[in-house]
Scaffold this motif. Structure first.
Motif, PDB file in Angstrom:
ATOM      1  N   ARG A   1       1.641   8.867  -5.057  1.00  0.00           N
ATOM      2  CA  ARG A   1       1.189  10.244  -4.940  1.00  0.00           C
ATOM      3  C   ARG A   1       2.190  11.231  -4.594  1.00  0.00           C
TER       4      ARG A   1
ATOM      5  N   ALA B   1       0.304   4.650  -2.191  1.00  0.00           N
ATOM      6  CA  ALA B   1       0.237   5.751  -1.261  1.00  0.00           C
ATOM      7  C   ALA B   1       1.503   6.715  -1.656  1.00  0.00           C
ATOM      8  N   LEU B   2       2.824   5.929  -2.121  1.00  0.00           N
ATOM      9  CA  LEU B   2       3.904   6.887  -2.401  1.00  0.00           C
ATOM     10  C   LEU B   2       3.819   7.264  -3.781  1.00  0.00           C
TER      11      LEU B   2
ATOM     12  N   LYS C   1       0.777  -1.237  -0.031  1.00  0.00           N
ATOM     13  CA  LYS C   1      -0.072  -0.076  -0.060  1.00  0.00           C
ATOM     14  C   LYS C   1       0.869   1.210   0.122  1.00  0.00           C
ATOM     15  N   MET C   2       1.862   1.115   0.910  1.00  0.00           N
ATOM     16  CA  MET C   2       2.766   2.585   0.746  1.00  0.00           C
ATOM     17  C   MET C   2       3.712   2.489  -0.343  1.00  0.00           C
TER      18      MET C   2
END
Ligand SMILES: Cc1cc2nc3c(=O)[nH]c(=O)nc-3n(C[C@H](O)[C@H](O)[C@H](O)COP(=O)(O)OP(=O)(O)OC[C@H]3O[C@@H](n4cnc5c(N)ncnc54)[C@H](O)[C@@H]3O)c2cc1C
Ligand code: SF4
Ligand code: SF4
Ligand code: SF4
Lengths: 535, 404
Positions: B45, B42-43, B37-38
């Motif tokens: 973005r 998420a990253l 996810k990260m």
């Protein structure tokens, strides 16, 4: 009893600009803000540091002020400004004559507008609609409202200026037709106190009418509401304007990790920050002309702010009312040493403050000149500090945290992680906010809610809109040494409700799925609504 | 050249639900990795906003387990690979092994072109290891490297005399089968001939590019994708179906090309692509699969490779192999083996890979199976390496049961 020379009412851009200017001229001043800094229009805005291009044809004076202030703020406020540049694009529905007039006007106003081929424009901004016809590069930029306000106050603090939040002015006291003080009420404790002073400046934006009323006067502000749509990611890396006569939904501003489309213009009450779904849909249809795949991009939330438009004519309305700012000296209305300042733009906040303070200082007999354009709001972090930050922050965290924290706070956050490495864990994964930063900001006396932390850190402003960071942050602040954070249920509700307010009008697609997850956590698992057990 | 598929770098579908983190085998094995996810949505973005050191990118093995479990259809692993590709344009690589492992075809060609090349190469691997050469290269000292065959599959194929049949497939052998385990390829031809299928190959096929993508060399993979796409499309136009016997090749050609690139004809040929066993299972559905098997009383344990699972074609091997009389075969069903192509060979990732695979190794050991079965070549190597039990391709099990 508190005593000062000038009381500034309102902690928006206008108020903090005045506080800093007065403080730098050596005038004692206290700013009182009813809510948090930037709670109203100065954060519910588009975040565009105008190049002046938007005003070049219609209002050359305003355009020149914009480019002048844009240049100054890029320098003195570099940690609040993302110097992205902007692109003006003309669509088939926009007039070619206007383009020619605009090019001429920009030249006259000293705004650089460099024509580029559409191929180049698509290379710079691949998501632009392929139907667009012409493009120009201009020096627009993005500006972070919350950050600029706090850093302006930090700069004022260095010169003795003070700002108090959650203090509402409930009375303006006069003696013999001259202001002698204000009465304020603490929004948390309800305690009332007086500040005696020689001068009061109301910089209360759309509320200028209400504040003037406290002194028995009337100021004719016509608030005009504008809605903004925040998208989940950076659709563009530059500000993108439609090259036509200014209108609704014709500007996209990349802002940190998101993109904001705006805006609209509807007559409203000063505190009306609601948005209707129909308004959003109308804006999306216009936005589609600039970015043809706009419906593929996820809307994160919507928000709205009110323009404090002043009009001497009580019947003037909407977009055509003057955008210029006014500084009303109420001596003309029979009260000395009381001024109301309203209107204007965020971009020109420094210049407005300079003009107002020139008048105030003359009346106070102070000769000092304005120096606000010459000094940076905050110092740049030293290379040493940056490398310490890089060593302890998670990837992509150091640069963002250093620009939002400023030097001293950054150093304290770094120390927290250096001594307790687990402090680098992320509370907000979407915006990369560490536990150390949350604890640091939460321990400041200006923090009263999780939303306050959000405004300082970007906590909860990313993809999940608070789903995961709400319980983490409430858990993090619920500590002995944080007296404001005792009532967890209140903290949850206050934070989540403000997030949901912006989501309800756009509750479809992935955002709907996202919110169902939030509901599952807070309503089902934590039973935040307090539903009784079903027997 | 920039990645031009806009949807591929779009993080908007993620609802931050965190399901992918609970499924990622690397996250489970090391706290150093912040998980899909990260690293993915998420990253993505934040990467549009700032650039920074990003050691996380090297941890993702591109096993694609996250893609499989994501309820929102986020191409997480592809976001990771695109980010890695972009990242290494501006940051120096930490390991010299990256280049070599990503361009395994180059190595294969080099070695099999020399007389006795494979003997020396295989010898070189073990000698090199004992002198620490491999370690200096960034290859794990105690990882068992694939050995090279003395004769490539393509060269062997040319010597096979086939009976012509109206049903024709073109076999994309891929590098591993061509250079390391040609017998899997010859088994395919035998099994397919038994089922009245004529097999063609195309010497102009190049490596599918899977190891290049995982290594962050997407721009190199693009060149290969462009060549393969044109060739595959022309075979399909001539009425051929396409089969692969390596699930990573299959996934790459069928799905990842479309996530990453934008070449004419990709979707068209992909509709005619099958895993080699899936193709036989389809034959079985039409009542045309030959079940004339001899008894096989061996106990097997089957491991489904991640890159098969993510193709969403079920477990064709577990449909067909149990039809062999006397066979005792069970599915391991304990997730990733850890190797993920070349990931487990890297010095700094070997330990993680072995930890990821430990569940599978124990499962294999405790099953008392005589042989492991798996469609993926490097998975088989990892199974043998971790459990001591030899592993073979399901085509080999079928070939033996046919008595060929
Ligand atoms: C939709 C929209 C988009 C915009 N976009 C841009 C843009 O892109 N670029 C740009 O340059 N400008 C933009 N503007 C204009 C700009 O945002 C405003 O001009 C500016 O923020 C106004 O700041 P202010 O300080 O006057 O008002 P505010 O920010 O509203 O501040 C007034 C403050 O006074 C406080 N207050 C009121 N009553 C009391 C009381 N009794 N006691 C204590 N405090 C009190 C309020 O709580 C409030 O915080 C936009 C405006 C809108 C509405
Ligand atoms: S591809 Fe595999 S290793 Fe990479 S993030 Fe996804 S599950 Fe984890
Ligand atoms: S499983 Fe999919 S939706 Fe959930 S967090 Fe991971 S990427 Fe996002
Ligand atoms: S994935 Fe397939 S073609 Fe590609 S390197 Fe492996 S074996 Fe080669």
């Amino acid at each position: 009893m508190l005593k000062t020379t000038v009381v500034v009412i309102g902690g928006g851009a206008t108020g903090v600009g005045i506080l800093r200017d007065l403080s730098m001229r050596g005038v004692d001043a206290i700013l009182v803000e009813r809510d948090d800094l930037g709670y109203w229009t100065s954060s519910r805005f588009h975040g565009l540091l105008h190049s002046g291009g938007r005003y070049a044809v219609k209002d050359k004076e305003a355009a020149k002020e914009c480019i002048q202030e844009n240049t100054i703020l890029r320098k003195i406020g570099r940690h609040c400004v993302e110097a992205t540049e902007s692109i003006f694009v003309r669509a088939p529905e926009d007039s070619e004559e206007f383009e020619q007039e605009w090019v001429k006007s920009c030249a006259e106003c000293g705004i650089s507008a460099v024509p580029i081929s559409m191929d180049e424009a698509f290379k710079l901004e691949p998501n632009l609609s392929r139907k667009l016809l012409s493009a120009y590069r201009c020096p627009g930029a993005a500006v972070d409202g919350f950050r600029l306000l706090w850093q302006t106050v930090a700069s004022a603090n260095k010169y003795g200026g003070k700002a108090m939040t959650y203090k509402e002015v409930i009375g303006i006291e006069t003696e013999n037709g001259t202001v002698v003080g204000v009465k304020i009420r603490d929004r948390w404790t309800g305690a009332e106190e007086k500040i005696s002073c020689d001068f009061v400046i109301s910089a209360s934006g759309s509320f200028a009418g209400e504040v003037a009323h406290l002194a028995g006067l009337s100021v004719n502000v016509k608030p005009s509401k504008g809605t903004l749509i925040a998208f989940n990611h950076r659709i563009c890396n530059r500000v993108v304007h439609r090259l036509h006569k200014s209108s609704d939904a014709d500007i996209f501003v990349p802002h940190g990790s998101i993109t904001i489309l705006g805006t609209s213009s509807i007559d409203s009450a000063p505190d009306d920050t609601s948005t209707e779904t129909a308004e959003v849909m109308a804006m999306m249809e216009i936005g589609k002309i600039t970015f043809e795949n706009i419906y593929d991009y996820r809307i994160l939330r919507v928000f709205a702010g009110t323009r404090p438009l002043y009009s001497a004519d009580p019947n003037a309305k909407g977009r055509s009312a003057s955008r210029g700012f006014v500084a009303l000296d109420h001596a003309h209305d029979g009260i000395n040493h009381f001024m109301s300042v309203c209107g204007g733009k965020f971009t020109t906040y420094r210049l407005m403050a300079e003009k107002v303070c020139d008048i105030v200082c003359e009346q106070l007999g102070v000769n000092a000149k304005c120096h606000t354009a010459e000094e940076n709001l905050v110092d740049d972090p030293s290379p040493d500090l940056i490398s310490r930050a890089k060593a302890v922050f998670p990837s992509y965290g150091a640069e963002l945290a250093s620009s939002r924290l400023g030097n001293e706070k950054l150093e304290r956050v770094i120390k927290r992680i250096e001594t307790q490495p687990e402090m680098k864990e992320l509370v907000c994964e979407c915006e990369n906010v560490t536990l150390a930063e949350i604890e640091e900001v939460a321990s400041e006396p200006t923090s009263h809610t999780v939303s306050d932390l959000r405004r300082r850190t970007r906590l909860g402003m990313g993809t999940c809109q608070g789903t995961f960071c709400a319980y983490r942050s409430v858990g993090a602040v619920n500590k002995e040494n944080m007296p404001w954070a005792k009532d967890s249920v209140y903290l949850f509700k206050e934070f989540l409700e403000t997030r949901w307010k912006g989501i309800r009008p756009v509750l479809w697609g992935n955002m709907l799925r996202d919110i169902e997850l939030t509901r599952a956590i807070y309503d089902a698992a934590l039973n935040l609504s307090g539903v009784e057990e079903i027997k | 050249m920039a990645i031009n598929k806009q949807h591929a770098i779009d993080p908007d579908k993620c609802t931050a639900c965190t399901i992918c983190i609970t499924a990622c085998p690397v996250t489970a094995a090391t706290r150093k990795f912040r998980g899909p996810k990260m690293t993915g949505p998420a990253l993505t973005r934040l990467r549009k906003l700032v650039s920074d050191d990003d050691p996380m990118l090297d941890y993702c093995s591109n096993c694609k387990t996250c893609d499989l479990v994501c309820p929102s259809g986020v191409p997480i692993s592809t976001l990771n690979m695109i980010a890695k590709n972009e990242y290494y344009k501006t940051h120096p690589r930490k390991s010299k092994a990256d280049d070599m492992l990503a361009h395994s075809e180059k190595m294969g060609k080099l070695i099999t072109a020399l007389p006795l090349g494979s003997t020396f190469a295989n010898l070189g691997m073990s000698v090199g290891k004992s002198f620490g050469v491999m370690g200096a290269m960034g290859i794990a000292q105690d990882a068992k490297m694939p050995s090279y065959a003395s004769e490539s599959f393509i060269s062997k194929f040319k010597k096979i005399k086939q009976t012509p049949y109206p049903r024709k497939v073109v076999f994309f052998s891929g590098c591993y089968i061509n250079y390391n385990q040609p017998e899997v390829g010859t088994d395919l031809v035998k099994v397919y001939q038994k089922n009245k299928i004529e097999v063609a190959i195309d010497e102009n096929f190049v490596c599918c590019g899977s190891p290049m993508v995982s290594g962050g060399y997407i721009d190199d993979a693009r060149v290969n994708a462009s060549k393969n796409t044109a060739l595959l499309k022309s075979w399909v136009d001539r009425g051929y179906d396409i089969v692969t016997a390596c699930t990573s090749c299959g996934l790459m050609l069928k799905q990842e090309y479309q996530e990453l690139f934008d070449f004419e004809g990709m979707a068209e040929y992909a509709a005619h692509m099958y895993d080699s066993i899936e193709y036989l299972a389809k034959l079985h559905d039409d009542g045309q699969f030959d079940t004339d098997f001899a008894n096989d009383n061996t106990k097997y344990i089957y491991h489904a490779p991640c890159h098969l699972k993510v193709q969403a074609i079920g477990r064709p091997s577990m449909e067909l192999l149990p039809m062999i009389p006397g066979i005792d075969i069970e599915e391991a069903d304990v997730g990733c083996c850890g190797i993920s192509g070349s990931y487990g060979f890297k010095a700094d990732k070997h330990e993680i890979a072995m930890k990821v695979g430990s569940k599978l190794f124990n499962r294999i050991k405790n099953s008392h199976a005589k042989l492991g079965v798996c469609e993926c070549g490097t998975c088989r190597l990892q199974m043998e390496n971790g459990s001591g039990v030899k592993a073979i391709h399901p085509l080999t099990v079928l070939r033996q049961a046919y008595g060929l």
